[in-house]
Design a protein around this motif. Sequence first.
Motif, mmCIF file in Angstrom:
data_model
loop_
_atom_site.group_PDB
_atom_site.id
_atom_site.type_symbol
_atom_site.label_atom_id
_atom_site.label_comp_id
_atom_site.label_asym_id
_atom_site.label_seq_id
_atom_site.Cartn_x
_atom_site.Cartn_y
_atom_site.Cartn_z
ATOM 1 N N LEU A 128 4.548 -0.530 0.994
ATOM 2 C CA LEU A 128 4.619 1.333 -0.663
ATOM 3 C C LEU A 128 5.241 2.347 0.825
ATOM 4 C CD1 LEU A 128 4.564 2.825 -2.754
ATOM 5 C CD2 LEU A 128 1.455 3.361 -2.246
ATOM 6 N N PHE A 129 6.400 3.283 0.501
ATOM 7 C CA PHE A 129 7.167 4.347 1.224
ATOM 8 C C PHE A 129 6.047 6.098 0.997
ATOM 9 C CE2 PHE A 129 9.825 0.751 1.614
ATOM 10 C CZ PHE A 129 9.037 0.631 2.861
ATOM 11 N N THR A 130 6.826 6.711 1.343
ATOM 12 C CA THR A 130 5.932 7.570 1.151
ATOM 13 C C THR A 130 6.559 8.174 0.218
ATOM 14 O OG1 THR A 130 7.074 9.229 2.931
ATOM 15 C CG2 THR A 130 5.282 8.283 4.200
ATOM 16 N N ASP A 131 7.601 8.431 -0.271
ATOM 17 C CA ASP A 131 8.273 8.808 -1.187
ATOM 18 C C ASP A 131 7.981 7.893 -2.692
ATOM 19 O OD1 ASP A 131 9.356 6.775 -0.815
ATOM 20 O OD2 ASP A 131 11.462 7.424 -1.485
ATOM 21 N N GLY A 132 7.556 6.932 -2.761
ATOM 22 C CA GLY A 132 6.129 6.532 -3.634
ATOM 23 C C GLY A 132 7.548 5.170 -4.295
ATOM 24 N N LYS A 133 8.495 4.688 -3.363
ATOM 25 C CA LYS A 133 9.095 3.349 -3.685
ATOM 26 C C LYS A 133 8.573 2.537 -2.860
ATOM 27 C CE LYS A 133 13.252 6.114 -4.242
ATOM 28 N NZ LYS A 133 14.630 6.290 -3.973
ATOM 29 N N SER A 134 8.878 1.381 -3.023
ATOM 30 C CA SER A 134 8.369 -0.181 -2.594
ATOM 31 C C SER A 134 9.299 -0.686 -2.208
ATOM 32 C CB SER A 134 6.615 -0.338 -2.800
ATOM 33 O OG SER A 134 7.580 -1.267 -4.138
ATOM 34 N N SER A 135 9.412 -1.887 -1.045
ATOM 35 C CA SER A 135 10.379 -2.633 -1.320
ATOM 36 C C SER A 135 9.128 -4.566 -0.855
ATOM 37 C CB SER A 135 11.836 -2.488 -0.160
ATOM 38 O OG SER A 135 12.210 -1.534 -1.406
ATOM 39 N N GLY B 52 8.971 6.910 4.971
ATOM 40 C CA GLY B 52 8.084 6.629 6.275
ATOM 41 C C GLY B 52 7.297 5.688 5.663
ATOM 42 N N LEU B 53 6.765 4.822 6.329
ATOM 43 C CA LEU B 53 5.282 4.019 5.931
ATOM 44 C C LEU B 53 3.939 4.490 5.426
ATOM 45 C CD1 LEU B 53 7.271 2.130 7.551
ATOM 46 C CD2 LEU B 53 5.321 0.821 7.548
#
Length: 390
Positions: A297-304, A287-288
């Motif tokens: 940035l996503f809820t798992d800490g990753k980003s793209s 999720g955003l």
Amino acid sequence: MKKEVVIIGAGPAGLAVAACLNSFSIPNIIFEKEDCIASLWKKKTYDRLKLHLAKDFCSLPLMPHSKTTPTFIPKDQFIQYLDHYADHFMINTVFCTEVESARCVMNERSHKWVIMARNKITGEVHEHMSNFLVVATGENSEGIIPEVAGLESFAGEAIHSSEYKSGTGFEGKRVLVVGSGNSGMEVAYDLSNFGAMTSISIRSPVHVMSKEMIYLGMVLVKYLPVKVVDGLLVMLAKLKYGDLSKYGIVRPKNGPLTIKISTGKSAVIDVGAVHKIKTGEIKVVKGLLSIRGNEVLFTDGKSSHFDAIIFATGYKSTANTWLKDGGRLLNEEGLPKQSFPKHWKGMNGVYCAGLARRGLDGVSMDAQNIANDIKEQINTIAHDSCLCSV
């Protein structure tokens, strides 16, 4: 101007109610804010759309689909069906007319509905009156884009799925689709077919089924308990798709038909997106959380980084903003307060059609119930008037 029945909205629900009323020779008129019937289907759906349910469950009252109609109807063919339906039943529609308010005025012996409607071309506001009012503006009046921190800073294109037509123009671009319902999955699939580097944000558990599975389930549920049919559908989905949790798609605890009945949320009908997810052509993300420039940035800490975001995050009804009935018919979300099957009827001659999250089959049921009830009330009033004159 006064009509026996005023219907608000010329989508499938409004057309169905008008056709049923016309079959009883009950005078009615539809007010439609756009310049055509079925504006959602004609203006706010993507090109490759097909009806996800079989044609048996997608006809309107008094006009079944022909034997030559495909089982799963393409959008353009369904629009032709609606145009023919409106012409065949000589449905009276006033276009470019937006309702600003509708309220009930009562005295000791009767009531009437007073509708204030604005002509979107001239800007003039006119008063209309009727004995009965039907809310048929649909569940999808307005697209929803959720609040995301930093969305205003996004440097690329950010649109709701209602504005998406096809993947043309997205080739080679990094595109994020937010939402994993039917629209989200199908838009992601379409983007990938056009060469976009596609990701889809899946936040909640979701059932993935084929069209054939859902068709089978809708037939079987007429004869078997929902729990039994759900068990069969889940088993078939496991056999066809395997364990999708390893790809980021988690199956809900409750079955697909149970969820549909209790919440109105449909299972995802796979059109090819699952295969692309398995091969990596479509990437699943969480999720955003926030946006900064082109970085998400996503809820798992990753980003793209992305060039475009398409929000397939649903719609909302807006009927409760203009219907002034003391909040008796609709809740804060603009949907019926009463649960199925009593959802369609309010007090003092007000009704709603197509707001129960039961698809076109539900629209047909609502329209027939409303027309039958209005006919019965008109006959009762006429009978009572005759008795009073004796």
